[in-house]
Design a protein around this motif. Structure first.
Motif, short mmCIF file in Angstrom:
data_model
loop_
_atom_site.label_atom_id
_atom_site.label_comp_id
_atom_site.label_asym_id
_atom_site.label_seq_id
_atom_site.Cartn_x
_atom_site.Cartn_y
_atom_site.Cartn_z
N ILE A 1 0.86 -1.18 0.00
CA ILE A 1 0.00 0.00 0.00
C ILE A 1 0.90 1.23 0.00
O ILE A 1 1.72 1.41 0.90
CB ILE A 1 -0.92 0.02 1.25
CG1 ILE A 1 -1.81 -1.22 1.24
CG2 ILE A 1 -1.74 1.29 1.29
CD1 ILE A 1 -2.63 -1.39 2.50
N GLU A 2 0.76 2.03 -1.02
CA GLU A 2 1.55 3.25 -1.14
C GLU A 2 0.76 4.40 -0.49
O GLU A 2 -0.37 4.68 -0.91
CB GLU A 2 1.82 3.59 -2.61
CG GLU A 2 2.66 2.58 -3.33
CD GLU A 2 4.13 2.62 -2.93
OE1 GLU A 2 4.64 3.73 -2.64
OE2 GLU A 2 4.76 1.55 -2.91
N VAL A 3 1.33 5.02 0.51
CA VAL A 3 0.71 6.17 1.16
C VAL A 3 1.61 7.37 0.90
O VAL A 3 2.75 7.41 1.35
CB VAL A 3 0.54 5.95 2.69
CG1 VAL A 3 -0.09 7.16 3.34
CG2 VAL A 3 -0.28 4.70 2.95
N PRO A 4 1.09 8.34 0.14
CA PRO A 4 1.92 9.51 -0.16
C PRO A 4 2.21 10.31 1.10
O PRO A 4 1.44 10.26 2.07
CB PRO A 4 1.09 10.31 -1.16
CG PRO A 4 -0.30 9.78 -1.07
CD PRO A 4 -0.23 8.42 -0.46
N PRO A 5 3.31 11.07 1.11
CA PRO A 5 3.62 11.88 2.28
C PRO A 5 2.55 12.96 2.51
O PRO A 5 1.84 13.34 1.58
CB PRO A 5 4.97 12.51 1.94
CG PRO A 5 5.11 12.39 0.46
CD PRO A 5 4.28 11.22 0.04
N LEU A 6 2.45 13.41 3.73
CA LEU A 6 1.44 14.40 4.11
C LEU A 6 1.54 15.65 3.24
O LEU A 6 0.52 16.23 2.86
CB LEU A 6 1.58 14.75 5.59
CG LEU A 6 0.55 15.70 6.18
CD1 LEU A 6 -0.87 15.17 5.98
CD2 LEU A 6 0.82 15.92 7.66
N ARG A 7 2.75 16.07 2.88
CA ARG A 7 2.91 17.29 2.08
C ARG A 7 2.24 17.16 0.72
O ARG A 7 1.91 18.15 0.08
CB ARG A 7 4.38 17.64 1.93
CG ARG A 7 5.16 16.71 1.05
CD ARG A 7 6.62 17.11 0.90
NE ARG A 7 7.39 16.02 0.35
CZ ARG A 7 7.95 15.05 1.06
NH1 ARG A 7 7.86 15.06 2.37
NH2 ARG A 7 8.63 14.09 0.48
N ASP A 8 2.02 15.91 0.25
CA ASP A 8 1.37 15.68 -1.03
C ASP A 8 -0.13 15.47 -0.91
O ASP A 8 -0.81 15.26 -1.91
CB ASP A 8 1.99 14.47 -1.74
CG ASP A 8 3.43 14.72 -2.16
OD1 ASP A 8 3.84 15.90 -2.23
OD2 ASP A 8 4.14 13.72 -2.42
N ARG A 9 -0.63 15.50 0.31
CA ARG A 9 -2.08 15.33 0.52
C ARG A 9 -2.55 16.25 1.65
O ARG A 9 -3.18 15.82 2.61
CB ARG A 9 -2.41 13.87 0.79
CG ARG A 9 -1.63 13.24 1.91
CD ARG A 9 -1.87 11.74 1.99
NE ARG A 9 -1.03 11.16 3.00
CZ ARG A 9 -1.43 10.87 4.24
NH1 ARG A 9 -2.65 11.06 4.61
NH2 ARG A 9 -0.58 10.35 5.10
N LEU A 10 -2.23 17.53 1.50
CA LEU A 10 -2.57 18.50 2.53
C LEU A 10 -4.07 18.64 2.76
O LEU A 10 -4.49 19.14 3.80
CB LEU A 10 -1.95 19.86 2.19
CG LEU A 10 -0.44 19.93 2.36
CD1 LEU A 10 0.10 21.27 1.87
CD2 LEU A 10 -0.04 19.70 3.81
N SER A 11 -4.87 18.18 1.83
CA SER A 11 -6.32 18.23 2.04
C SER A 11 -6.73 17.33 3.21
O SER A 11 -7.80 17.52 3.79
CB SER A 11 -7.07 17.82 0.77
OG SER A 11 -6.72 16.49 0.42
N ASP A 12 -5.88 16.37 3.59
CA ASP A 12 -6.15 15.50 4.75
C ASP A 12 -5.81 16.20 6.07
O ASP A 12 -6.22 15.72 7.13
CB ASP A 12 -5.32 14.22 4.66
CG ASP A 12 -5.76 13.31 3.54
OD1 ASP A 12 -6.82 13.57 2.94
OD2 ASP A 12 -5.04 12.33 3.25
N LEU A 13 -5.06 17.28 6.01
CA LEU A 13 -4.56 17.91 7.23
C LEU A 13 -5.67 18.35 8.20
O LEU A 13 -5.58 18.03 9.39
CB LEU A 13 -3.65 19.10 6.87
CG LEU A 13 -2.85 19.60 8.05
CD1 LEU A 13 -1.48 18.97 8.06
CD2 LEU A 13 -2.73 21.10 7.99
N PRO A 14 -6.72 19.04 7.77
CA PRO A 14 -7.77 19.44 8.73
C PRO A 14 -8.42 18.24 9.42
O PRO A 14 -8.63 18.26 10.64
CB PRO A 14 -8.78 20.20 7.87
CG PRO A 14 -8.01 20.68 6.69
CD PRO A 14 -6.98 19.61 6.44
N LEU A 15 -8.71 17.19 8.66
CA LEU A 15 -9.34 16.00 9.24
C LEU A 15 -8.41 15.30 10.23
O LEU A 15 -8.82 14.92 11.33
CB LEU A 15 -9.75 15.04 8.11
CG LEU A 15 -10.51 13.81 8.54
CD1 LEU A 15 -11.83 14.19 9.19
CD2 LEU A 15 -10.76 12.92 7.33
N LEU A 16 -7.14 15.15 9.84
CA LEU A 16 -6.16 14.53 10.74
C LEU A 16 -5.98 15.37 12.01
O LEU A 16 -5.90 14.82 13.12
CB LEU A 16 -4.82 14.35 10.04
CG LEU A 16 -4.74 13.24 9.00
CD1 LEU A 16 -3.48 13.38 8.15
CD2 LEU A 16 -4.80 11.88 9.67
#
Length: 171
Positions: A20-35
């Motif tokens: 399972i490839e999980v991109p780094p947080l910097r590449d999925r900043l849209s997840d930041l508010p939820l996280l």
């Protein structure tokens, strides 16, 4: 690591059933508010405190940060913020001091790519550090190891040369 002999090949193939490839947080900043909300709720429950709010300014500063430590760095930041600001209306986001080396490397990489002069490199680094320190000249001078008056003189020179024409004296 397998090719270098630092990891057993048989164990690698045993674990590599369904990668399972999980991109780094910097590449999925849209997840930041939820996280962020998830970690705030979890740690508030763990510590039995009211979680601080998440202001728009804090969230935008968090979104501008590169999170080199990935989700673990975010988790640690949220836990630290909850400990320090539990029950408060909101909490600030200050770029970690160790991020200075990451910012310096970023400025240096851009300088090398564009063949900057030493003067431009110095100016960009000073401006990056001012931004990092929310334009607090004293704090920036301390980090850079110079006198506060040096920062004032350089900003004045940048304004006079037209490089920073959009900055007011109040900055």
């Amino acid at each position: 690591m397998v090719a270098e002999g630092a990891f057993r090949e048989d164990l690698f193939f045993r674990l590599d059933v369904f990668p399972i490839e999980v991109p780094p947080l910097r590449d999925r900043l849209s997840d930041l508010p939820l996280l962020t909300q998830h970690f705030l709720s979890r740690f508030a429950q763990d510590y039995g405190v009211q979680p601080p709010g998440l202001s728009t300014r804090t969230l935008s500063r968090m979104m501008a940060y590169s999170w080199p430590g990935n989700v673990r760095e975010l988790e640690n930041f949220i836990e630290r913020s909850l400990i320090m600001h539990g029950g408060a209306e909101s909490f600030p986001f200050d770029i970690p001091r160790r991020a200075t080396t990451v910012e310096a490397a970023s400025v240096l990489e851009r300088a090398l790519e564009a063949d900057w002069t030493v003067e431009r490199l110095e100016r960009e680094y000073i401006l990056a550090m001012l931004e990092r320190n929310r334009w607090q000249k004293g704090a920036t001078a301390e980090v850079l190891g110079v006198d506060r008056r040096t920062i004032h003189r350089k900003l004045k020179r940048y304004r006079e040369s037209g490089v920073l024409a959009d900055l007011s004296e109040a900055d």
